[in-house]
Design an enzyme around this catalytic site. Structure first.
Site, mmCIF file in Angstrom:
data_model
loop_
_atom_site.group_PDB
_atom_site.id
_atom_site.type_symbol
_atom_site.label_atom_id
_atom_site.label_comp_id
_atom_site.label_asym_id
_atom_site.label_seq_id
_atom_site.Cartn_x
_atom_site.Cartn_y
_atom_site.Cartn_z
ATOM 1 N N GLY A 17 -2.713 -0.938 -8.670
ATOM 2 C CA GLY A 17 -2.514 -2.392 -8.578
ATOM 3 C C GLY A 17 -3.188 -3.138 -9.720
ATOM 4 N NE ARG A 18 -9.208 -1.891 -9.620
ATOM 5 C CZ ARG A 18 -9.328 -1.360 -8.396
ATOM 6 N NH1 ARG A 18 -9.043 -2.091 -7.328
ATOM 7 N NH2 ARG A 18 -9.740 -0.117 -8.232
ATOM 8 N N GLY B 169 -5.435 0.897 -5.282
ATOM 9 C CA GLY B 169 -6.259 -0.114 -5.956
ATOM 10 C C GLY B 169 -6.171 0.008 -7.463
ATOM 11 N NE ARG B 170 -8.313 5.046 -8.293
ATOM 12 C CZ ARG B 170 -8.511 6.296 -7.907
ATOM 13 N NH1 ARG B 170 -8.994 7.174 -8.750
ATOM 14 N NH2 ARG B 170 -8.243 6.668 -6.676
ATOM 15 C CG HIS C 276 -2.248 0.585 1.020
ATOM 16 N ND1 HIS C 276 -3.259 -0.086 0.370
ATOM 17 C CD2 HIS C 276 -2.752 1.804 1.340
ATOM 18 C CE1 HIS C 276 -4.326 0.692 0.307
ATOM 19 N NE2 HIS C 276 -4.050 1.849 0.890
ATOM 20 N N GLY D 211 -5.067 5.819 -4.435
ATOM 21 C CA GLY D 211 -4.849 5.306 -5.799
ATOM 22 C C GLY D 211 -4.151 3.961 -5.862
ATOM 23 C CE1 TYR E 296 -8.654 -6.883 -6.544
ATOM 24 C CE2 TYR E 296 -9.942 -4.922 -6.012
ATOM 25 C CZ TYR E 296 -8.748 -5.499 -6.395
ATOM 26 O OH TYR E 296 -7.646 -4.715 -6.627
#
Length: 255
Positions: A194-195, A191-192, A184, A189, A220
């Site tokens: 990481g994807r 999550g975005r 983390h 930002g 998820y």
């Protein structure tokens, strides 16, 4: 223990991993019309942007996201932040696509650059910069490393990213996704980013990019939660499920 990471997964997913490799090989052997390729790109860009932002609470609908990203329209009654998030994520995907085509070695700098695009104009002070504060993630017992440890943790992660990997690309994608979210490294930002990173790793190995859906959110988060203890089986499974969707889109376009 495999390499520098301590992740484990259930052997029962092996057949599905092999199946994914087969579908990828078949897809690569198919000559797709340029228009079909464009249309797929287009579809993915809008759907990924909408869903990835919606998972984080962005209030734009799918049609509104399309209007913002493709036509540059500002939606009445929606915040400028919602608007920026859509434009930025679409640009970050363009960056990821370009990076997927390059032969360069991936590393920590690429991750920071991705994040810089995600938060561009929203939080200039933190865009592309590691957090300088300690954070907690709502809804999970996992406590990310203290801010002082982030640069070192990300250096280790970056070295792994740059190194050779023996695992299946879908497993590599799940490891990267889980590991990044465990650190983390940014204030916002994560999550975005990481994807995006997960998709970059898939695309580099010639797999189609995936769209984690808004309706996947609970599943998820649960998969990420389990991954903090080292088990990425659930992360691999959700990735495979969404990969099936992407294969279907591509196979339909190829026909």
């Amino acid at each position: 223990m495999v390499g520098v990471h301590a992740y484990r997964w259930n052997e029962s997913i092996e057949p599905r991993l092999q199946q994914a490799t087969e579908r990828m090989r078949r897809l690569r052997a198919t000559k797709m019309p340029a228009a079909a390729v464009q249309s797929l790109r287009h579809w993915f860009r809008i759907h990924h942007t909408y869903n990835s932002n919606a998972i984080e609470g962005n209030r734009l609908t799918l049609p509104e996201t399309r209007a913002v990203v493709e036509d540059g329209i500002t939606i009445a009654g929606k915040s400028l932040k919602d608007h920026f998030e859509a434009v930025n994520l679409a640009h970050a995907l363009d960056f990821v696509e370009a990076l997927a085509r390059r032969e360069t070695v991936l590393g920590e700098r690429d991750v920071r650059e991705m994040h810089g695009i995600v938060l561009r104009g929203i939080d200039p002070e933190n865009a592309g910069s590691y957090r300088r504060i300690n954070v907690r993630i709502g809804g999970t017992k996992h406590v990310p490393p203290e801010a002082v440890r982030v640069p070192e943790e990300m250096r280790t992660f970056g070295e792994w990213l740059a190194g050779a990997k023996t695992e299946h690309p879908v497993v590599v994608c799940a490891i990267a996704h889980a590991w990044f979210e465990t650190i983390h490294p940014f204030v916002d930002g994560n999550g975005r980013t990481g994807r995006l990173l997960a998709n970059l790793l898939l695309m580099r190995e010639h797999f189609p990019a995936i769209v984690l859906l808004l309706e996947d959110r609970a599943r998820y988060y649960a998969a990420l939660d389990v991954s903090h203890s080292g088990d990425i089986t659930a992360m691999v499974e959700i990735t495979l499920d969404r990969l099936d969707d992407s294969f279907e889109e591509h196979e339909r376009a190829a026909r």
